[in-house]
Design an enzyme around this catalytic site. Structure first.
Site, PDB file in Angstrom:
ATOM      1  N   GLY A  47      46.566  14.187  25.901  1.00 16.80           N
ATOM      2  CA  GLY A  47      47.020  15.354  25.150  1.00 16.80           C
ATOM      3  C   GLY A  47      48.314  15.144  24.393  1.00 16.80           C
ATOM      4  O   GLY A  47      48.854  16.087  23.832  1.00 16.80           O
ATOM      5  N   ASP A  49      50.617  13.937  21.326  1.00 18.27           N
ATOM      6  CA  ASP A  49      50.471  13.604  19.904  1.00 18.27           C
ATOM      7  C   ASP A  49      51.192  12.301  19.592  1.00 18.27           C
ATOM      8  O   ASP A  49      50.658  11.414  18.963  1.00 18.27           O
ATOM      9  CB  ASP A  49      51.045  14.719  19.030  1.00 18.27           C
ATOM     10  CG  ASP A  49      50.259  16.011  19.214  1.00 18.27           C
ATOM     11  OD1 ASP A  49      49.047  15.909  19.491  1.00 18.27           O
ATOM     12  OD2 ASP A  49      50.845  17.101  19.109  1.00 18.27           O
ATOM     13  N   HIS A  72      62.937   0.877   6.772  1.00 19.75           N
ATOM     14  CA  HIS A  72      61.765   1.006   5.910  1.00 19.75           C
ATOM     15  C   HIS A  72      60.932   2.210   6.324  1.00 19.75           C
ATOM     16  O   HIS A  72      61.207   2.828   7.356  1.00 19.75           O
ATOM     17  CB  HIS A  72      60.935  -0.283   5.902  1.00 19.75           C
ATOM     18  CG  HIS A  72      60.309  -0.637   7.214  1.00 19.75           C
ATOM     19  ND1 HIS A  72      61.020  -1.177   8.261  1.00 19.75           N
ATOM     20  CD2 HIS A  72      59.031  -0.531   7.658  1.00 19.75           C
ATOM     21  CE1 HIS A  72      60.212  -1.390   9.282  1.00 19.75           C
ATOM     22  NE2 HIS A  72      58.998  -1.000   8.942  1.00 19.75           N
ATOM     23  N   ASP A  76      56.881   3.988  12.742  1.00 19.63           N
ATOM     24  CA  ASP A  76      57.624   3.544  13.929  1.00 19.63           C
ATOM     25  C   ASP A  76      59.113   3.339  13.617  1.00 19.63           C
ATOM     26  O   ASP A  76      59.873   2.881  14.468  1.00 19.63           O
ATOM     27  CB  ASP A  76      56.992   2.283  14.552  1.00 19.63           C
ATOM     28  CG  ASP A  76      56.907   1.115  13.581  1.00 19.63           C
ATOM     29  OD1 ASP A  76      56.709   1.357  12.377  1.00 19.63           O
ATOM     30  OD2 ASP A  76      57.038  -0.042  14.018  1.00 19.63           O
ATOM     31  N   ASP A 194      62.802  -9.058  14.779  1.00 19.63           N
ATOM     32  CA  ASP A 194      61.458  -8.534  15.062  1.00 19.63           C
ATOM     33  C   ASP A 194      60.603  -9.513  15.867  1.00 19.63           C
ATOM     34  O   ASP A 194      60.340 -10.622  15.428  1.00 19.63           O
ATOM     35  CB  ASP A 194      60.811  -8.224  13.698  1.00 19.63           C
ATOM     36  CG  ASP A 194      59.332  -7.877  13.764  1.00 19.63           C
ATOM     37  OD1 ASP A 194      58.844  -7.520  14.847  1.00 19.63           O
ATOM     38  OD2 ASP A 194      58.689  -7.941  12.698  1.00 19.63           O
ATOM     39  N   HIS A 363      42.695  -7.492   6.513  1.00 19.12           N
ATOM     40  CA  HIS A 363      44.033  -7.102   6.960  1.00 19.12           C
ATOM     41  C   HIS A 363      44.848  -8.362   7.211  1.00 19.12           C
ATOM     42  O   HIS A 363      44.305  -9.380   7.644  1.00 19.12           O
ATOM     43  CB  HIS A 363      43.972  -6.284   8.248  1.00 19.12           C
ATOM     44  CG  HIS A 363      45.333  -5.995   8.814  1.00 19.12           C
ATOM     45  ND1 HIS A 363      46.205  -5.120   8.196  1.00 19.12           N
ATOM     46  CD2 HIS A 363      45.983  -6.478   9.888  1.00 19.12           C
ATOM     47  CE1 HIS A 363      47.325  -5.092   8.889  1.00 19.12           C
ATOM     48  NE2 HIS A 363      47.221  -5.898   9.919  1.00 19.12           N
ATOM     49  N   HIS A 367      54.146  -8.826   9.925  1.00 17.51           N
ATOM     50  CA  HIS A 367      55.232  -9.340  10.768  1.00 17.51           C
ATOM     51  C   HIS A 367      55.249 -10.866  10.814  1.00 17.51           C
ATOM     52  O   HIS A 367      54.203 -11.512  10.814  1.00 17.51           O
ATOM     53  CB  HIS A 367      55.091  -8.801  12.193  1.00 17.51           C
ATOM     54  CG  HIS A 367      55.127  -7.307  12.266  1.00 17.51           C
ATOM     55  ND1 HIS A 367      56.295  -6.602  12.435  1.00 17.51           N
ATOM     56  CD2 HIS A 367      54.141  -6.388  12.142  1.00 17.51           C
ATOM     57  CE1 HIS A 367      56.022  -5.310  12.448  1.00 17.51           C
ATOM     58  NE2 HIS A 367      54.720  -5.152  12.269  1.00 17.51           N
ATOM     59  N   HIS A 389      61.953  -5.150  18.906  1.00 18.18           N
ATOM     60  CA  HIS A 389      60.605  -4.773  18.474  1.00 18.18           C
ATOM     61  C   HIS A 389      59.529  -5.591  19.180  1.00 18.18           C
ATOM     62  O   HIS A 389      58.992  -6.553  18.640  1.00 18.18           O
ATOM     63  CB  HIS A 389      60.413  -4.969  16.960  1.00 18.18           C
ATOM     64  CG  HIS A 389      61.332  -4.178  16.098  1.00 18.18           C
ATOM     65  ND1 HIS A 389      62.237  -3.301  16.609  1.00 18.18           N
ATOM     66  CD2 HIS A 389      61.474  -4.134  14.757  1.00 18.18           C
ATOM     67  CE1 HIS A 389      62.919  -2.752  15.607  1.00 18.18           C
ATOM     68  NE2 HIS A 389      62.474  -3.241  14.477  1.00 18.18           N
ATOM     69  N   ASP A 442      53.919  17.142  22.206  1.00 15.93           N
ATOM     70  CA  ASP A 442      52.566  17.666  22.375  1.00 15.93           C
ATOM     71  C   ASP A 442      52.522  18.979  21.594  1.00 15.93           C
ATOM     72  O   ASP A 442      52.954  20.006  22.081  1.00 15.93           O
ATOM     73  CB  ASP A 442      52.322  17.888  23.876  1.00 15.93           C
ATOM     74  CG  ASP A 442      51.000  18.582  24.151  1.00 15.93           C
ATOM     75  OD1 ASP A 442      50.245  18.851  23.206  1.00 15.93           O
ATOM     76  OD2 ASP A 442      50.724  18.865  25.338  1.00 15.93           O
TER      77      ASP A 442
HETATM   78 ZN   LIG Z   1      57.901  -1.553  12.936  1.00 14.16          ZN
HETATM   79 ZN   LIG Z   2      57.080  -1.796   9.654  1.00  8.96          ZN
END
Ligand SMILES: [Zn+2]
Ligand SMILES: [Zn+2]
Length: 547
Positions: A47, A49, A72, A76, A194, A363, A367, A389, A442
């Site tokens: 439940g 979001d 950016h 996320d 990253d 795709h 990264h 990350h 939620d």
């Molecule tokens: Zn990211």
């Molecule tokens: Zn990104």
């Protein structure tokens, strides 16, 4: 320059997990925040979001926060911005496209009016309190991404958010290697970088490899082509538009987030789509099938997205047709594999041809892989290194890569959310621990749902419920009529038919016998009876009314 004071590096999100990236830098009484992202819930977070970082630490020191820098426009990194600005009404710094996407997000959440947004360009240097922030261009899967050089009295930090070293990026603008080399010459005390693809050997392919894959799809598709990706994957949207133009197809957008993002990106010049290529969805739905490409959300199989609804046959504006080709142009976020697999199966069952990244190059990751990660460390030659990350396994792998290229073990810091890292006198060490957990969102509820609620939801889902409604005489405590019993998700209807009369008898016995009079006692008696009979433990609720 002589270094003095203590800089605290405070990871609030994105370390030990994929998503909700947020880092704070604190020097004396000033705090600079980098990114404010969300994380998508795992399958067992029923439940929910989405999840935002626990930024209680910042809320407590709200008057000390001098600004938020966003690297950016991916969810996320910007997804939690309206929540954070609600508590910390501070200036935000972002490049034009990132700012545009933030504005779209704020407007959708009715939070746009009081935000103090500042536009910066790659190459700019901005003083934000005690911090001098140098923005430099980096390649990723969205244009206008930046890395940060952060000068503080305690030392110089390079904060490398999501990046890849793409020599042929979609927008033709490669990473600013010269800037990184210049930083290296200046002397970098700490590099944060990253770790998403730290387990992937080699070099991430250029975004350009997708072009031929899309060409093949558009050549071979007999009917409509429906391409799903993230609404913020602006580079991918450009590639689809280019492919559509090459094959004489028109492109239409389905879903408000996709429509809003494309609108702002075109307005700001980050998407180059001729008017004659882009048509409204209504118009596209009237055209011949082989003349159409539809772009929509739902590449992660989210049930509420367009692809999720198409797979279930519940999309309102248009339905799947048997000769449709559906392309999922993204890689599964960890934890989503099962949902995506189910969605692909449902789409196939409904007659569509489905193309996804493990069967065609539709795709490519945004990264850096291992060779790029090592290249960055070699280019910057930082004194200390801190992977960010990624899940712990990726952070650890990234740390190992740093050791391979000669960063001494003791100068590498693997920290998780809430573990403060301190830079003093050119040395890095671990500091205090602060909260760094999850805040669940939620619907309208933010942070009201905790692990207790989540456990209850899990228990309901796994074991079902057993409801007993009892009315007793308020004078003598005897049952007025047979207890009403309902059960769901516990046993089959046939078994329930057998169990319910037995439970009813039991309840009447104990209440009429006067041995038990409280709800709790009855609940416990029923629980132990059910467990004894079925070896299972449904949630048992007893309502007791006196009349
Ligand atoms: Zn990211
Ligand atoms: Zn990104």
């Amino acid at each position: 320059m002589s270094k003095h004071g203590k800089l605290k590096i405070i990871p609030l999100g994105g370390l030990g997990e994929v998503g909700k990236n947020m880092t704070a830098y604190e020097f004396k009484d000033q705090i600079l925040v980098v990114d404010a992202g969300i994380m998508f819930p795992r399958n067992d977070m029923l439940g929910i979001d989405y999840i935002i970082p626990d930024y209680e630490y910042l809320r407590k020191k709200a008057d000390k926060v001098v600004g938020i820098v966003i690297t950016h426009g991916h969810e996320d990194h910007i997804g939690a911005i309206h929540h954070v600005l609600n508590d910390l009404p501070v200036p935000v710094y972002a490049t034009p496209l990132t700012r545009g996407l933030i504005e779209v997000k704020l407007a959708r959440n009715n939070a746009g009016s009081k935000a103090m947004l500042n536009t910066v360009e790659a190459g700019d240097s901005v003083e934000i309190g005690a911090f001098k922030v140098e923005f430099f261009h980096i390649c990723h899967s969205i244009p206008d991404s930046v890395g940060l050089g952060i000068t503080t009295p305690a030392g110089f930090i390079v904060h490398m958010s999501d990046f890849k070293f793409d020599h042929t990026p979609v927008d033709g603008w490669p990473t600013d290697y010269a800037k990184l080399a210049e930083f290296s010459k200046r002397g970098v005390d700490l590099l944060l970088s990253d770790s998403t693809n730290a387990e992937r050997p080699g070099w991430t392919p250029s975004e350009m490899v997708i072009g031929p894959a899309f060409d093949k799809v558009l050549t071979e598709a007999p009917g409509r082509v429906i391409i799903a990706t993230f609404a913020s994957l602006i580079s991918r949207i450009q590639q689809v538009a280019d492919a559509a133009a090459r094959h004489g197809r028109k492109m239409a957008l389905a879903g408000s987030s996709m429509v809003d993002n494309v609108k702002i990106a075109r307005k700001l010049g980050y998407l180059d789509i001729p008017d004659e290529v882009l048509v409204p969805l209504d118009q596209a739905l009237q055209m011949q099938d082989h003349k159409v490409v539809l772009m929509c959300t739902g590449s992660q199989g989210e049930p509420s997205s367009i692809v999720g609804r198409l797979s279930a046959g519940t999309n309102r504006q248009f339905d799947l047709k048997p000769r449709d080709t559906v392309v999922l142009s993204s890689h599964p976020i960890p934890g989503n594999e099962e949902t995506i697999s189910n969605t692909i199966n449902r789409l196939l069952r409904r007659g569509a041809n489905v193309i996804y990244d493990s069967i065609a190059h539709v795709h490519v990751s945004g990264h850096a892989s291992q060779e790029e990660q090592k290249f960055l460390i070699n280019l910057v030659r930082p004194k200390h290194f801190m992977p960010i990350h990624g899940e712990l396994r990726q952070l650890m792998r990234h740390a190992a890569l740093a050791r391979e290229v000669g960063i001494p073990e003791e100068n590498i810091i693997v920290a998780e959310n809430g573990q403060v890292v301190e830079l003093t006198g050119g040395r890095v060490q671990l500091g205090e621990r602060i909260p760094g957990g999850y805040i669940f969102v939620d619907g309208e509820s933010i942070g009201d749902i905790d692990y207790g609620v989540m456990r209850e939801r899990g228990q309901l889902a796994r074991n079902g419920i057993f409801l007993i409604d009892i009315s007793v005489d308020k004078y003598n405590g005897r049952i007025l009529h047979d207890p009403e019993i309902i059960t769901r998700g516990f046993v089959s209807p046939e078994d329930a038919e057998q169990i319910i009369p037995e439970v009813r008898k039991k309840v009447m016995q104990v209440v009429n016998g006067g041995g038990m009079d409280s709800q709790k006692d009855i609940t416990n008696a029923v629980k132990s009876y059910l467990h004894q009979e079925t070896k299972r433990r449904p949630m048992v609720f007893v309502t007791l009314s006196k009349a």
